[in-house]
Every structure is written in structure tokens, then in C-alpha cells.
Design an enzyme around this catalytic site. Structure first.
Site, PDB file in Angstrom:
ATOM      1  N   ARG A 145       0.852  -1.178   0.000  1.00  0.00           N
ATOM      2  CA  ARG A 145       0.000   0.000   0.000  1.00  0.00           C
ATOM      3  C   ARG A 145       0.891   1.231   0.000  1.00  0.00           C
ATOM      4  NH1 ARG A 145      -4.322   1.557   4.667  1.00  0.00           N
ATOM      5  NH2 ARG A 145      -2.448   1.960   5.834  1.00  0.00           N
ATOM      6  N   THR A 156      -0.677   7.650  -0.986  1.00  0.00           N
ATOM      7  CA  THR A 156      -1.999   7.601  -1.645  1.00  0.00           C
ATOM      8  C   THR A 156      -2.896   6.503  -1.069  1.00  0.00           C
ATOM      9  OG1 THR A 156      -1.244   5.995  -3.285  1.00  0.00           O
ATOM     10  CG2 THR A 156      -0.903   8.328  -3.813  1.00  0.00           C
ATOM     11  N   ASP A 195       1.217  -1.532  12.481  1.00  0.00           N
ATOM     12  CA  ASP A 195       1.549  -2.077  11.159  1.00  0.00           C
ATOM     13  C   ASP A 195       1.806  -3.578  11.294  1.00  0.00           C
ATOM     14  OD1 ASP A 195       3.203  -3.000   8.914  1.00  0.00           O
ATOM     15  OD2 ASP A 195       3.120  -0.906   8.289  1.00  0.00           O
ATOM     16  N   ASP A 236       5.216  -4.950   9.810  1.00  0.00           N
ATOM     17  CA  ASP A 236       6.375  -4.553  10.614  1.00  0.00           C
ATOM     18  C   ASP A 236       6.423  -5.318  11.933  1.00  0.00           C
ATOM     19  OD1 ASP A 236       7.348  -2.831   8.733  1.00  0.00           O
ATOM     20  OD2 ASP A 236       6.548  -1.016   9.654  1.00  0.00           O
TER      21      ASP A 236
HETATM   22  C1  PRP Z   1      -1.017  -3.851   5.005  1.00  0.00           C
HETATM   23  C2  PRP Z   1      -1.902  -5.028   5.344  1.00  0.00           C
HETATM   24  C3  PRP Z   1      -2.838  -5.080   4.181  1.00  0.00           C
HETATM   25  C4  PRP Z   1      -3.012  -3.627   3.827  1.00  0.00           C
HETATM   26  C5  PRP Z   1      -4.338  -3.178   4.346  1.00  0.00           C
HETATM   27  O1  PRP Z   1      -0.057  -4.218   4.107  1.00  0.00           O
HETATM   28  O2  PRP Z   1      -1.193  -6.228   5.559  1.00  0.00           O
HETATM   29  O3  PRP Z   1      -2.334  -5.807   3.067  1.00  0.00           O
HETATM   30  O4  PRP Z   1      -1.951  -2.915   4.475  1.00  0.00           O
HETATM   31  O5  PRP Z   1      -4.601  -1.889   3.964  1.00  0.00           O
HETATM   32  P1  PRP Z   1      -5.748  -1.490   2.930  1.00  0.00           P
HETATM   33  O6  PRP Z   1      -6.971  -2.244   3.334  1.00  0.00           O
HETATM   34  O7  PRP Z   1      -5.900  -0.007   3.156  1.00  0.00           O
HETATM   35  O8  PRP Z   1      -5.288  -1.815   1.565  1.00  0.00           O
HETATM   36  P2  PRP Z   1       1.128  -3.231   3.615  1.00  0.00           P
HETATM   37  O9  PRP Z   1       0.705  -2.536   2.357  1.00  0.00           O
HETATM   38  O10 PRP Z   1       1.536  -2.357   4.754  1.00  0.00           O
HETATM   39  O11 PRP Z   1       2.257  -4.221   3.177  1.00  0.00           O
HETATM   40  P3  PRP Z   1       3.073  -5.313   4.025  1.00  0.00           P
HETATM   41  O12 PRP Z   1       2.136  -6.459   4.269  1.00  0.00           O
HETATM   42  O13 PRP Z   1       4.159  -5.657   3.086  1.00  0.00           O
HETATM   43  O14 PRP Z   1       3.562  -4.695   5.306  1.00  0.00           O
HETATM   44  N1  URA Z   2      -2.098  -1.931   7.457  1.00  0.00           N
HETATM   45  C1  URA Z   2      -1.629  -2.246   8.690  1.00  0.00           C
HETATM   46  O1  URA Z   2      -0.682  -3.048   8.819  1.00  0.00           O
HETATM   47  N2  URA Z   2      -2.195  -1.683   9.756  1.00  0.00           N
HETATM   48  C2  URA Z   2      -3.232  -0.832   9.667  1.00  0.00           C
HETATM   49  O2  URA Z   2      -3.737  -0.342  10.702  1.00  0.00           O
HETATM   50  C3  URA Z   2      -3.719  -0.508   8.376  1.00  0.00           C
HETATM   51  C4  URA Z   2      -3.137  -1.070   7.289  1.00  0.00           C
END
Ligand code: PRP
Ligand code: URA
Length: 209
Positions: free
Chosen positions: A104, A108, A200, A203
Site C-alpha cells: 500500500r 496515496t 503495522d 512490521d
Molecule cells: C497492510 C496489510 C494489508 C493492507 C491493508 O499491508 O497487511 O495488506 O496494508 O490496507 P488497505 O486495506 O488499506 O489496503 P502493507 O501494504 O503495509 O504491506 P506489508 O504487508 O508488506 O507490510
Molecule cells: N495496514 C496495517 O498493517 N495496519 C493498519 O492499521 C492498516 C493497514
């Protein structure tokens, strides 16, 4: 319209409390997510069809049940979805696992797909898309669209925590997809984080920042 199920089993809710707690370190966070995924797998598979067969026990022949019909495919959204795969495989060891790589954009909040690798027979499988967080719904929406474009017909979505905004996006765009959650939280903040949420997920699972 797709159904939303909040799995409020006491064990799931207990473990989710420690997953949310900011004092929980990476090792324990990972273990708890794994355990909750296994418990959720138990609930999400509750309505899988079974068929009756005859089984010879040491004493007689019994009418018994085995899983029938469609086979399962687990589709974690990278990267955080990976943290829930092993727990689910503990209960559904024969499931095939496909991966959808999405991140994500922090500015944006729109998702970008960077990887996809799926079992060849996804159209015949009951697919469970896995991601700990359903925030704006953009990532899950993209992943589900990608699967449908490639022939998927039966999809469920499983997340630890969702914001109402994300749930509405999926219900609107994919009324055929049932959503399974450990918790439905209050809202999103201005950065797209779920409130109260857990921070997150990627993370915290992988110890990055
Ligand atoms: C996080 C989470 C989802 C997304 C949710 O992933 O694991 O995939 O955000 O957000 P949304 O509903 O607004 O799309 P992230 O993009 O942070 O990637 P990661 O799993 O690599 O940390
Ligand atoms: N992705 C995450 O990992 N945490 C949130 O709260 C939203 C999106």
C-alpha cells in the site's frame, strides 16, 4: 450481499488482546498470530461440505464423514498475510497456497501488485484470501479482483482486524465474498491505520520499521 462474521471465540479474543498490545515483541506477536489463524481456520471451515463413507473399524463397519467437494486454496496477501499461513496449514495441511504480492503506497494508500503466483486449478478451489488487516479495503479488493480475473469462483476473506470502511468496500465490490474477522474496529485514522487496531501488521510480524 456477502456476510460478515466476527469470530468472538474467547480464545481468539484473548489472544487478540495480546496481539494488539504494543508491548508484545516480534516473537510473541508471530506466535499469537499463528495461533489465532489456526483457531480462525477452525471456524471458517465449519460449513465445508462433508460426505458419508463406509469405514471398517476393528469391530464393524461405520458410516463416517470425510470432506467432500471443493479443495481449499489459501491466498495470503504479501507480506503480512504470510504470518497466518502456517497456523491455517496446521488444520488444513493439504491446502495449496497461492501468493499475491501487494503493498500500500503510504501517501496515496492505493495498492500496487508486484507478484502473483497461484495454484493452476483456482477455479475449482474454495479460496481463502488471508491478510491480518482490512483497512481501506484497497489491497483485499485488488487481490480478489486479480483472483476473479484468473477464474476464481469461490472466495472467502479472512482478516484479524477490519475497519468498517474496508468491510463496506468489499461488500460493495464483491457481494459474493463472505468476510471472517477476529474483530471489527472503530474507524481509520487520517493515515489509513485502523483504530484501535494493532499498528503495522507486517512490521510487527517481521520486526521491520
Ligand atoms: C497492510 C496489510 C494489508 C493492507 C491493508 O499491508 O497487511 O495488506 O496494508 O490496507 P488497505 O486495506 O488499506 O489496503 P502493507 O501494504 O503495509 O504491506 P506489508 O504487508 O508488506 O507490510
Ligand atoms: N495496514 C496495517 O498493517 N495496519 C493498519 O492499521 C492498516 C493497514
Amino acid at each position: 450481499m456477502g456476510n460478515v462474521f466476527v469470530l468472538d471465540h474467547p480464545l481468539i479474543q484473548h489472544k487478540l488482546t495480546y496481539i494488539r498490545d504494543k508491548r508484545t515483541g516480534t516473537k510473541e506477536f508471530r506466535e499469537l498470530v499463528d495461533e489465532v489463524a489456526m483457531l480462525m481456520a477452525f471456524e471458517i471451515t465449519r460449513n465445508l461440505p462433508v460426505q458419508e463413507i463406509d469405514t471398517d473399524t476393528p469391530v464393524t463397519t461405520a458410516k463416517t464423514k470425510v470432506l467432500a467437494g471443493k479443495k481449499i486454496g489459501l491466498i495470503p496477501i504479501l507480506r503480512a498475510g504470510l504470518g497466518m499461513v502456517d497456523g491455517m496449514l496446521d488444520l488444513i495441511p493439504a491446502a495449496k497456497v497461492g501468493h499475491v504480492g501487494l503493498y500500500r503506497d503510504p501517501e496515496t494508500l492505493t495498492p500496487h501488485e508486484y507478484y502473483i503466483k497461484l495454484p493452476s486449478d483456482i477455479e475449482e478451489r474454495e479460496l481463502i484470501v488471508i491478510d491480518p488487516m482490512l483497512a481501506t479495503g484497497g489491497s483485499a479488493n485488488d487481490a480478489i479482483e486479480s483472483l476473479k480475473k484468473r477464474g476464481a469462483k469461490n472466495i472467502r476473506l479472512m482478516c484479524l482486524i477490519a475497519a468498517p470502511e474496508g468491510v463496506e468496500v468489499i461488500k460493495e465490490a464483491h457481494p459474493d465474498v463472505d468476510i471472517y474477522l477476529a474483530a471489527l474496529d472503530e474507524k481509520l485514522d487520517e493515515k489509513g491505520y485502523i483504530i484501535p487496531g494493532l499498528g503495522d501488521a507486517g512490521d510487527r510480524l517481521f520486526g521491520t520499521k
